[in-house]
Design a protein around this motif. Sequence first.
Motif, PDB file in Angstrom:
ATOM      1  N   GLU A  17       0.856  -1.194   0.000  1.00 59.26           N
ATOM      2  CA  GLU A  17       0.000   0.000   0.000  1.00 59.26           C
ATOM      3  C   GLU A  17       0.885   1.235   0.000  1.00 59.26           C
ATOM      4  O   GLU A  17       1.739   1.374   0.874  1.00 59.26           O
ATOM      5  CB  GLU A  17      -0.905  -0.023   1.238  1.00 59.26           C
ATOM      6  CG  GLU A  17      -1.706   1.216   1.476  1.00 59.26           C
ATOM      7  CD  GLU A  17      -2.667   1.575   0.359  1.00 59.26           C
ATOM      8  OE1 GLU A  17      -2.386   2.568  -0.357  1.00 59.26           O
ATOM      9  OE2 GLU A  17      -3.673   0.881   0.195  1.00 59.26           O
ATOM     10  N   ASP A  18       0.692   2.115  -0.966  1.00 62.71           N
ATOM     11  CA  ASP A  18       1.533   3.307  -1.051  1.00 62.71           C
ATOM     12  C   ASP A  18       0.985   4.494  -0.268  1.00 62.71           C
ATOM     13  O   ASP A  18       1.706   5.450  -0.007  1.00 62.71           O
ATOM     14  CB  ASP A  18       1.774   3.704  -2.510  1.00 62.71           C
ATOM     15  CG  ASP A  18       0.506   4.081  -3.243  1.00 62.71           C
ATOM     16  OD1 ASP A  18      -0.520   3.399  -3.044  1.00 62.71           O
ATOM     17  OD2 ASP A  18       0.536   5.041  -4.023  1.00 62.71           O
ATOM     18  N   LEU A  25      -4.344   2.072   8.572  1.00 60.34           N
ATOM     19  CA  LEU A  25      -5.682   1.531   8.785  1.00 60.34           C
ATOM     20  C   LEU A  25      -5.690   0.016   8.597  1.00 60.34           C
ATOM     21  O   LEU A  25      -6.248  -0.723   9.415  1.00 60.34           O
ATOM     22  CB  LEU A  25      -6.641   2.181   7.789  1.00 60.34           C
ATOM     23  CG  LEU A  25      -8.087   2.361   8.179  1.00 60.34           C
ATOM     24  CD1 LEU A  25      -8.221   3.204   9.431  1.00 60.34           C
ATOM     25  CD2 LEU A  25      -8.844   3.003   7.026  1.00 60.34           C
ATOM     26  N   ALA A  26      -5.039  -0.455   7.540  1.00 59.99           N
ATOM     27  CA  ALA A  26      -4.984  -1.893   7.249  1.00 59.99           C
ATOM     28  C   ALA A  26      -4.215  -2.634   8.344  1.00 59.99           C
ATOM     29  O   ALA A  26      -4.658  -3.697   8.805  1.00 59.99           O
ATOM     30  CB  ALA A  26      -4.340  -2.134   5.887  1.00 59.99           C
ATOM     31  N   ARG A  27      -3.084  -2.083   8.769  1.00 58.04           N
ATOM     32  CA  ARG A  27      -2.318  -2.737   9.831  1.00 58.04           C
ATOM     33  C   ARG A  27      -3.116  -2.798  11.127  1.00 58.04           C
ATOM     34  O   ARG A  27      -3.085  -3.792  11.851  1.00 58.04           O
ATOM     35  CB  ARG A  27      -0.975  -2.047  10.031  1.00 58.04           C
ATOM     36  CG  ARG A  27      -0.003  -2.362   8.884  1.00 58.04           C
ATOM     37  CD  ARG A  27       1.326  -1.715   9.073  1.00 58.04           C
ATOM     38  NE  ARG A  27       1.219  -0.330   8.569  1.00 58.04           N
ATOM     39  CZ  ARG A  27       2.195   0.539   8.518  1.00 58.04           C
ATOM     40  NH1 ARG A  27       3.392   0.224   8.957  1.00 58.04           N
ATOM     41  NH2 ARG A  27       2.011   1.743   8.031  1.00 58.04           N
ATOM     42  N   GLY A  28      -3.859  -1.735  11.422  1.00 62.85           N
ATOM     43  CA  GLY A  28      -4.711  -1.731  12.607  1.00 62.85           C
ATOM     44  C   GLY A  28      -5.799  -2.789  12.523  1.00 62.85           C
ATOM     45  O   GLY A  28      -6.093  -3.474  13.500  1.00 62.85           O
ATOM     46  N   GLU A 119     -12.784  -2.428  10.760  1.00 66.68           N
ATOM     47  CA  GLU A 119     -13.711  -3.547  10.967  1.00 66.68           C
ATOM     48  C   GLU A 119     -14.094  -4.216   9.646  1.00 66.68           C
ATOM     49  O   GLU A 119     -14.201  -5.444   9.573  1.00 66.68           O
ATOM     50  CB  GLU A 119     -14.967  -3.059  11.705  1.00 66.68           C
ATOM     51  CG  GLU A 119     -15.897  -4.151  12.135  1.00 66.68           C
ATOM     52  CD  GLU A 119     -15.301  -5.113  13.159  1.00 66.68           C
ATOM     53  OE1 GLU A 119     -15.745  -6.274  13.168  1.00 66.68           O
ATOM     54  OE2 GLU A 119     -14.412  -4.735  13.935  1.00 66.68           O
ATOM     55  N   ALA A 120     -14.272  -3.430   8.575  1.00 71.22           N
ATOM     56  CA  ALA A 120     -14.638  -4.002   7.268  1.00 71.22           C
ATOM     57  C   ALA A 120     -13.519  -4.902   6.737  1.00 71.22           C
ATOM     58  O   ALA A 120     -13.783  -6.011   6.253  1.00 71.22           O
ATOM     59  CB  ALA A 120     -14.935  -2.885   6.273  1.00 71.22           C
ATOM     60  N   LEU A 121     -12.274  -4.451   6.848  1.00 69.03           N
ATOM     61  CA  LEU A 121     -11.148  -5.275   6.388  1.00 69.03           C
ATOM     62  C   LEU A 121     -10.990  -6.502   7.279  1.00 69.03           C
ATOM     63  O   LEU A 121     -10.776  -7.612   6.789  1.00 69.03           O
ATOM     64  CB  LEU A 121      -9.854  -4.462   6.350  1.00 69.03           C
ATOM     65  CG  LEU A 121      -8.617  -5.223   5.877  1.00 69.03           C
ATOM     66  CD1 LEU A 121      -8.813  -5.794   4.472  1.00 69.03           C
ATOM     67  CD2 LEU A 121      -7.392  -4.321   5.922  1.00 69.03           C
ATOM     68  N   LYS A 122     -11.127  -6.313   8.562  1.00 69.56           N
ATOM     69  CA  LYS A 122     -11.031  -7.436   9.513  1.00 69.56           C
ATOM     70  C   LYS A 122     -12.046  -8.516   9.161  1.00 69.56           C
ATOM     71  O   LYS A 122     -11.726  -9.704   9.142  1.00 69.56           O
ATOM     72  CB  LYS A 122     -11.249  -6.922  10.931  1.00 69.56           C
ATOM     73  CG  LYS A 122     -11.236  -7.991  12.003  1.00 69.56           C
ATOM     74  CD  LYS A 122     -11.460  -7.354  13.373  1.00 69.56           C
ATOM     75  CE  LYS A 122     -11.637  -8.376  14.454  1.00 69.56           C
ATOM     76  NZ  LYS A 122     -13.046  -8.701  14.721  1.00 69.56           N
TER      77      LYS A 122
END
Length: 131
Positions: A17-18, A25-28, A119-122
Motif C-alpha cells: 500500500e503506497d 488503517l490496514a495494519r490496525g 472492521e470491514a477489512l477485519k
Amino acid sequence: MTELGRNFSGLRVLLAEDEEMASKLARGALRLAGITDIVYCRDGSEAVKALDNERGSFQLVISDWNMPTISGIELLRYVRMYHSPMKFIMLTGRKQTDAVLQAKELDVDAYVVKPFSPEALKKKVEALFRM
C-alpha cells in the motif's frame, strides 16, 4: 485475546500500500484480528521482492490497486502465476464494474473499497480464514 485472535495469530501477511493512512488503517485492522506478522511494502516492486525472497511464507496478500512501479492488478497476476495458494485482498477506490470484473477474472479472493473501516477489512480477512 479472543479465540478468533488466537486463530489468526500465526497468519503471515504481505501488505502492499503506497498511501500511508490506508496502510496504517490496514495494519490496525489486521492487529484487531490478532495478526501481528505483517510485512509492509510501499509499492508493487517491493512486494514482488518480498514474495520472491520469502517464497511461500505468506498466507495472505493485501494490496492497493493503484501503486507506483507495479499495480495491484499486476501484483495479483504475479501471485496467481507463482504463488497461487495465497489469498489476495484488493484495496481500491475503484467502484467501476469493469475493475471488479478484472480482479475477479484473476481470482481475487476479496475486494475492499476505500475508504474502508478497520472492521470491514477485519471481516474480509476473517471470512477468508475462518477456522
